[in-house]
Design a protein around this motif. Structure first.
Motif, PDB file in Angstrom:
ATOM      1  N   THR A  43     -33.477 -22.614  56.282  1.00 51.28           N
ATOM      2  CA  THR A  43     -32.560 -21.563  56.747  1.00 51.28           C
ATOM      3  C   THR A  43     -31.705 -20.975  55.625  1.00 51.28           C
ATOM      4  O   THR A  43     -30.922 -20.063  55.869  1.00 51.28           O
ATOM      5  N   ASN A  87     -36.878 -17.669  59.540  1.00 46.21           N
ATOM      6  CA  ASN A  87     -37.191 -18.027  58.155  1.00 46.21           C
ATOM      7  C   ASN A  87     -38.504 -18.786  58.049  1.00 46.21           C
ATOM      8  O   ASN A  87     -39.228 -18.636  57.053  1.00 46.21           O
ATOM      9  N   ARG A  92     -34.444 -20.996  47.783  1.00 48.14           N
ATOM     10  CA  ARG A  92     -35.890 -21.107  47.955  1.00 48.14           C
ATOM     11  C   ARG A  92     -36.511 -22.089  46.952  1.00 48.14           C
ATOM     12  O   ARG A  92     -37.520 -22.733  47.243  1.00 48.14           O
ATOM     13  N   ASP A 126     -32.251 -18.749  63.263  1.00 51.89           N
ATOM     14  CA  ASP A 126     -32.404 -18.664  61.808  1.00 51.89           C
ATOM     15  C   ASP A 126     -33.621 -19.448  61.345  1.00 51.89           C
ATOM     16  O   ASP A 126     -34.367 -19.002  60.461  1.00 51.89           O
ATOM     17  N   LYS A 183     -31.728 -18.847  52.480  1.00 56.24           N
ATOM     18  CA  LYS A 183     -32.546 -17.916  51.705  1.00 56.24           C
ATOM     19  C   LYS A 183     -32.228 -17.957  50.216  1.00 56.24           C
ATOM     20  O   LYS A 183     -33.055 -17.570  49.390  1.00 56.24           O
ATOM     21  N   ARG A 184     -31.031 -18.406  49.863  1.00 54.54           N
ATOM     22  CA  ARG A 184     -30.623 -18.415  48.453  1.00 54.54           C
ATOM     23  C   ARG A 184     -31.168 -19.618  47.689  1.00 54.54           C
ATOM     24  O   ARG A 184     -31.054 -19.671  46.472  1.00 54.54           O
TER      25      ARG A 184
END
Length: 440
Positions: free
Chosen positions: A263, A332, A268, A328, A265-266
């Motif tokens: 969840t 994702n 990865r 979320d 995204k920053r």
């Protein structure tokens, strides 16, 4: 009743064994109405749990709501608790009066020495009375007042006092039950510092136990604060001592680490490390969430990943800590499926992709259009043929080197932060004789 949620319920079966009994009550209240367990079973479990506390009024309320008469020994227990309360309250009034009479100026502070000058008896005994009174308030469910007196104890007692560590655990429990998440985060950090500082002189098994407890208690905090997933990842995945505790004592925590990574995204780049740990611990723990990661990143089994994604939704919706992450996570997770699928194929059927994503063809096409626009992907949609045409993306050797450098830079920063925290903590003098939470 959901068989998937029931088979993978680790809240009541596992996690409840690592938290204080009063922290289990919110678990039972959350499960009420979910249909996983029968209501009468949950009510019985809650009653048995409350009977082990001093929250007599809550027990009486359960009996009365079910139309039953409370047992006679309950009134005897209540009388004993009231007597204890009156005794503690009488003793505490003198101490509170003495503290209130102390004139704190620029040259003086409220400490043990100042308190001693205002008391007839021993100041350390008075401070211990603050602890016992705060603990009693916690036991009867008056958490806000418990925080007040436990914090007062913390301000006056020396760090080497035998109740000092128990008080931090107790304050954290109160903040969680009062849903004061920012103060709870500060208490969590304090406990981590104390545990890590005392590790050199504490029995290794005791340190491992305390870290294991802290990992479980941290779930309450991390899933209720802004950027909590970032803090959870750094704490559980990039701290060797805590990762070791997870691998040896509680591999089920990998469920929460996986959700935090998916969840977020920053972060990865964290997925590679997560996949490695999940594969290492697959013999000890599996659930639909960890299996989804394995299907997608190890086996490249898209059908298996889609099947597990449906099970993930059921598990997350019925997990006390994760229920707010359902949307979320699904969004994702679909994005991860799409990205991996696109790396392998150049021409993709929208109908086939919709099946992999668990969506209808029209819904999938809209989703892909938005994704291509937002992510600025090199892809086109052929609506007549119902295909997604992927552009050829070749990652240069320079880009690969840069990606690896970024990963090393991130790990170096985490390591430096941990070293700084250790250096700062060594400048403080925490005692090693503090009582564990089991004695709180």
């Amino acid at each position: 009743m959901s068989s998937v949620a029931l088979n993978h319920d680790i809240i009541t079966n596992v996690i409840s064994g690592f938290v204080d009994k009063q922290l289990v009550i919110p678990f039972l209240e959350f499960l009420s109405g979910k249909g996983i367990y029968k209501e009468e079973h949950l009510q019985k479990a809650k009653l048995e749990l409350l009977m082990r506390t001093k929250m007599v009024d809550a027990v009486v309320e359960i009996y009365e709501s079910s139309g039953e008469t409370p047992p006679p020994d309950l009134s005897v227990k209540k009388d004993k608790i009231l007597q204890e309360y009156q005794e503690r309250d009488g003793a505490i009034q003198k101490i509170v009066k003495a503290i209130s009479g102390i004139q704190v100026t620029e040259g003086t502070t409220l400490d043990l020495e100042t308190l001693q000058a205002s008391l007839d008896g021993d100041a350390i005994d008075a401070v211990h009375e603050l602890y016992h009174y705060g603990k009693l308030q916690y036991d009867i469910g008056n958490y806000s007042l418990a925080i007040e007196f436990l914090n007062l104890y913390g301000a006056l007692a020396p760090s080497s006092d035998r109740y000092s560590m128990s008080v931090v655990w107790g304050t954290l429990a109160c903040q969680i039950l009062e849903q004061n998440w920012e103060p709870a985060l500060e208490d969590l950090k304090r406990l981590r510092t104390i545990i890590d500082t005392n590790a050199a002189t504490t029995n290794p098994l005791q340190s491992l136990q305390q870290r294991t407890w802290l990992i479980h208690w941290g779930l309450f905090v991390y899933f209720n604060i802004k950027k909590g997933c970032d803090l959870l990842i750094d704490h559980y995945l990039y701290s060797d001592q805590y990762l070791n505790a997870i691998q040896t004592q509680c591999p089920h925590i990998l469920r929460y680490v996986a959700v935090a990574v998916i969840t977020n995204k920053r972060r990865r780049q964290v997925m590679k490390d997560l996949v490695k740990i999940i594969e290492q611990e697959s013999y000890a723990y599996k659930d639909p969430i960890t299996e989804f990661v394995s299907c997608l990143y190890v086996d490249y089994d898209f059908d298996g990943a889609q099947k597990k994604l449906k099970e993930c939704e059921d598990v997350i919706e019925n997990d006390f800590f994760l229920t707010s992450c359902t949307t979320d996570f699904i969004d994702n997770a679909r994005l991860f499926i799409f990205e991996i699928f696109c790396r392998i194929h150049q021409v993709i059927s929208i109908e086939m992709l919709a099946d992999k994503l668990g969506m209808g063809p029209e819904q999938a096409e809209k989703w892909i259009v938005n994704l291509i626009r937002d992510a600025r992907m090199d892809a086109k949609i052929d609506s007549q043929k119902g295909h997604v045409l992927m552009g050829s993306v070749q990652i240069s050797s320079y880009q690969q080197v840069l990606d690896k450098i970024r990963g090393l830079l991130f790990r170096s920063q985490v390591l430096c932060n941990n070293l700084e925290k250790l250096a700062e903590s060594k400048s403080d003098t925490f005692g090693t004789t503090a009582v564990s939470w089991n004695d709180f």
